[in-house]
Design an enzyme around this catalytic site. Structure first.
Site, short mmCIF file in Angstrom:
data_model
loop_
_atom_site.label_atom_id
_atom_site.label_comp_id
_atom_site.label_asym_id
_atom_site.label_seq_id
_atom_site.Cartn_x
_atom_site.Cartn_y
_atom_site.Cartn_z
N LYS A 40 -6.51 -10.45 4.64
CA LYS A 40 -6.02 -9.86 5.90
C LYS A 40 -6.94 -10.21 7.08
O LYS A 40 -8.06 -10.70 6.88
CB LYS A 40 -5.88 -8.36 5.69
CG LYS A 40 -4.84 -7.98 4.62
CD LYS A 40 -4.74 -6.46 4.46
CE LYS A 40 -3.65 -6.07 3.48
NZ LYS A 40 -3.51 -4.58 3.40
N TYR A 96 6.50 -5.61 5.81
CA TYR A 96 6.14 -4.24 5.47
C TYR A 96 7.28 -3.25 5.74
O TYR A 96 7.04 -2.06 5.92
CB TYR A 96 4.89 -3.82 6.25
CG TYR A 96 3.60 -4.41 5.67
CD1 TYR A 96 3.12 -3.99 4.43
CD2 TYR A 96 2.88 -5.37 6.36
CE1 TYR A 96 1.95 -4.52 3.90
CE2 TYR A 96 1.70 -5.91 5.82
CZ TYR A 96 1.25 -5.46 4.60
OH TYR A 96 0.08 -5.98 4.06
N ASN A 117 -8.17 -3.06 4.79
CA ASN A 117 -8.66 -3.11 3.41
C ASN A 117 -8.68 -4.52 2.80
O ASN A 117 -8.59 -4.67 1.59
CB ASN A 117 -7.87 -2.12 2.54
CG ASN A 117 -6.39 -2.40 2.56
OD1 ASN A 117 -5.94 -3.37 3.15
ND2 ASN A 117 -5.63 -1.55 1.89
N GLU A 144 7.67 -12.08 -1.70
CA GLU A 144 6.57 -12.27 -0.73
C GLU A 144 6.08 -13.72 -0.73
O GLU A 144 5.76 -14.27 0.33
CB GLU A 144 5.43 -11.31 -1.07
CG GLU A 144 5.83 -9.86 -0.81
CD GLU A 144 4.84 -8.83 -1.37
OE1 GLU A 144 5.10 -7.63 -1.19
OE2 GLU A 144 3.82 -9.22 -1.98
P1 IDP Z 1 -1.43 -1.45 -1.10
O1 IDP Z 1 -1.81 -2.51 -0.08
O2 IDP Z 1 -2.61 -1.00 -1.91
O3 IDP Z 1 -0.24 -1.82 -1.94
P2 IDP Z 1 0.37 0.29 0.39
O4 IDP Z 1 0.54 1.75 0.12
O5 IDP Z 1 1.47 -0.63 -0.06
O6 IDP Z 1 -1.04 -0.15 -0.25
O7 IDP Z 1 0.13 0.13 1.94
C1 IDP Z 1 0.20 -1.14 2.57
C2 IDP Z 1 -0.94 -1.27 3.54
O8 IDP Z 1 -0.79 -0.30 4.58
C3 IDP Z 1 -2.32 -0.97 2.95
O9 IDP Z 1 -2.88 -2.05 2.25
C4 IDP Z 1 -3.11 -0.63 4.21
O10 IDP Z 1 -3.47 -1.80 4.95
C5 IDP Z 1 -2.08 0.17 5.00
N1 IDP Z 1 -2.16 1.60 4.71
C6 IDP Z 1 -1.78 2.25 3.57
N2 IDP Z 1 -1.99 3.56 3.65
C7 IDP Z 1 -2.51 3.78 4.88
C8 IDP Z 1 -2.92 4.98 5.58
O11 IDP Z 1 -2.86 6.10 5.06
N3 IDP Z 1 -3.41 4.78 6.85
C9 IDP Z 1 -3.49 3.56 7.44
N4 IDP Z 1 -3.10 2.42 6.82
C10 IDP Z 1 -2.62 2.54 5.56
#
Ligand code: IDP
Ligand code: MG
Length: 139
Positions: free
Chosen positions: A11, A51, A114, A128
């Site tokens: 990312k 997304y 992340n 994807e």
């Molecule tokens: P993942 O990437 O571990 O599959 P997902 O729940 O699919 O997690 O969420 C997609 C992306 O959205 C995450 O990787 C992160 O960048 C962002 N994200 C997820 N939860 C949060 C949150 O509570 N606050 C802000 N960003 C979030």
């Protein structure tokens, strides 16, 4: 359905911090073969589409802004049990909860920024991968 492939993105935060090489090295050292790879940048429309499953979530706008603010590295990876093993390698969504040695533990700063994406199912890995790569870019 191909079951030995997953899709990842390094990312914008990972690219900004100069971690492309270190993360790709860890991915390779963990037994994943890179079969497609590019530096690219998602448009707002791309990120909204990619997304779309999160569009009702409160962080959707922030997520789209983050994922479009600079280049990403997109890749398709091959390994037995790729989807599950790659999710193990990257660790929990929130790096604070990620296991020691995982990519998010090592390279991510927060639940929003992340460092890496990993597909959550074989079906989504195929969708994807096809979103980012033409057939002739996959080896
Ligand atoms: P993942 O990437 O571990 O599959 P997902 O729940 O699919 O997690 O969420 C997609 C992306 O959205 C995450 O990787 C992160 O960048 C962002 N994200 C997820 N939860 C949060 C949150 O509570 N606050 C802000 N960003 C979030
Ligand atoms: Mg996810």
């Amino acid at each position: 359905m191909v079951t030995n492939r997953t899709f990842t993105m390094l990312k914008p935060d990972a690219v900004e911090k100069g971690n492309i090489g270190a993360i790709l090295d860890k991915i390779s050292a963990s037994g994943f073969k890179i079969i497609a790879l590019k530096l690219t940048q998602m448009t707002t429309n791309d990120a909204k589409t990619f997304y779309a499953i999160h569009k009702e979530r409160p962080f959707y706008g922030e997520l789209v802004d983050y994922m479009t603010r600079g280049p990403i590295v997109a890749a398709i990876l091959e390994k037995d049990n790729a989807v599950e093993d790659f999710r193990t390698l990257i660790g929990a969504t929130n790096p604070a909860d990620a296991a020691e040695g995982t990519i998010r533990k090592l390279f991510a700063d927060s639940i929003s920024e992340n460092a890496v994406h990993g597909s959550d199912s074989n079906e989504n890995a195929a969708i994807e991968g096809a979103f980012h790569f033409a057939g002739r870019e996959i080896f």
